[in-house]
Design an enzyme around this catalytic site. Sequence first.
Site, short mmCIF file in Angstrom:
data_model
loop_
_atom_site.label_atom_id
_atom_site.label_comp_id
_atom_site.label_asym_id
_atom_site.label_seq_id
_atom_site.Cartn_x
_atom_site.Cartn_y
_atom_site.Cartn_z
N HIS A 24 0.91 -1.24 -0.08
CA HIS A 24 0.07 0.05 -0.09
C HIS A 24 0.94 1.27 -0.08
CE1 HIS A 24 -2.54 -2.92 2.31
NE2 HIS A 24 -3.43 -2.59 1.38
N CYS A 133 -12.58 -10.94 -2.12
CA CYS A 133 -12.06 -10.16 -3.48
C CYS A 133 -13.43 -9.28 -3.68
CB CYS A 133 -12.03 -10.99 -4.86
SG CYS A 133 -10.42 -11.87 -4.69
N HIS A 158 -7.43 -16.15 -3.02
CA HIS A 158 -7.47 -16.32 -1.48
C HIS A 158 -7.47 -17.87 -0.88
CE1 HIS A 158 -8.89 -12.13 -1.61
NE2 HIS A 158 -8.44 -11.99 -0.52
N LYS A 305 3.56 -12.79 -3.37
CA LYS A 305 2.84 -11.55 -3.34
C LYS A 305 2.61 -11.40 -1.89
CE LYS A 305 -0.94 -8.83 -4.41
NZ LYS A 305 -2.49 -9.11 -4.29
N LYS A 308 -1.69 -10.05 4.12
CA LYS A 308 -1.88 -10.28 5.60
C LYS A 308 -2.12 -11.76 5.88
CE LYS A 308 -0.67 -6.83 7.69
NZ LYS A 308 0.62 -7.11 8.34
#
Length: 525
Positions: A24, A133, A158, A305, A308
């Site tokens: 981010h 998503c 995910h 990638k 969390k």
Amino acid sequence: MSTGRSFYITTPIYYPSDVPHIGHGYTTVAVDTLARWHRQAGDDTWMLTGTDEHGQKMMRAAAANGVQPQEWVDKLVSESWFPLLETLDVANDDFIRTTQERHEERVKKFVQAIHDRGYIYAGEFEALYCVGCEEFKTESEIVDGTGPFEGLKVCAIHSKPLELLQEKNYFFKLSEFGDRLLELYATQPDFIRPESARNEVVSFVKNGLKDLSISRSTFDWGITVPWDQSHVIYVWVDALLNYATAVGYGAEQDEFDRRWPAYHVVGKDILRFHAVIWPAMLMAAGVEVPRGVFAHGWLLVGGEKMSKSKLTGIAPTEITDVFGSDAYRFYFLSAIAFGQDGSFSWEDLSARYQAELANGFGNLASRTTAMIERYFEGVIPPAASYEEGDLRIQRIVAEAAAAADAAIERFRVDEAIAAIWTIVDALNLYITENEPWALAKDSERRPRLETVLYTAAEGLRALAVLLSPVMPESTEKLWIALGAAETIGRLQDQPIREAGAWGVLRPGASVNGLAPLFPRVEQSA
């Protein structure tokens, strides 16, 4: 100092349920650097960032924490997202939250407008949905589960089970915009950058577009559909509209006309939303499409990638607490080709900090100001006469400034920094070759010493201006140390496209003591 040219640039709006990680931060500092450059060039600049606060994922997270969704997002934004901007020295002009009234009211106007123009219809819908998503999945994005999820269909991103949803929904006629989108990509080849991203989108659209479900009726955490209170607007439609609502769409027409259209910088995983769905929605509403969409790569940690859920996320403060915000900004913007994936490692960060910042730029600043203090009582000397070696530095500065500005126009911040860094390397070599400490021992060579130290100081003046969008904190310290604040004016007021002109620094200005710009970092074992 306005050129009258509008430069409106956005980050994606972030999901506040995730705490910010360096990915981010990477997007945000890249956009901030581009905005700072254009602002300092005199362009009518506006930088927007913000948070995307609706949707099922947010509602479930709030419920799991025993609070109302609004209370939950307020806490996340104030505790994690506002501080991120401070941590990374981001000078955004606006921060939009999709729960703000200004956004909600204008979203309704936009959706009503495309409904009135005949682009929305009611229909039944059944599909596999990923809550992570907030997206219905196509076959290519669905994989068979393994381990505890064996026998289930899971999201390719995910690895979590998908939910089969059956609803009456409202649909946007996305399928009608394929040809117009392909025409847009053909007539504006730099609408999507880099080229690899453009090629991916073109082939996706050529395969045919399906109509898009734009409402949900099974939960209420969202903006209600204006003509049907039992539906809320699909979170992605609501989110994309922030770029238009934040600058006055549907309310402040003058402001909207002044700012729009925007440049969007996004991670490549959300490229299709921005390069396909968003321009199609704007076309449907009769609003100009964006000026361009730039998709940057992923930040990889240990080859994966960051996320969390996989514990690869690194908080920006873990880096800034040790190295400072300027080093964070410099490292991510220079070490990774903007538009490609890049790997983060502590070893690489540490090595570049030492070599490029501490020993390269920082040392150049320290020794130049120290020699002016020692040999000229802290007063910048005038240049006596220029020799070929001095003129070469002037050419390098002029060429670097022009090359950096051209790179910024291409959204290649990494190439801009590389161009500017040729000045750092050239000046360090220039000082080594001209040996001011030896010149100082010979009174007859005093005029030569004046020229060498003026050249080094004026080179630093150009560096302070050119690097200020990347490293605002250290360049400000250098600017003050060169006595430029008193004699030339504030650093942020210096026209950056003229930074390569020679002879701006005024002889006679007082140099102030400069603490190391990039102090040595003690590595803990």
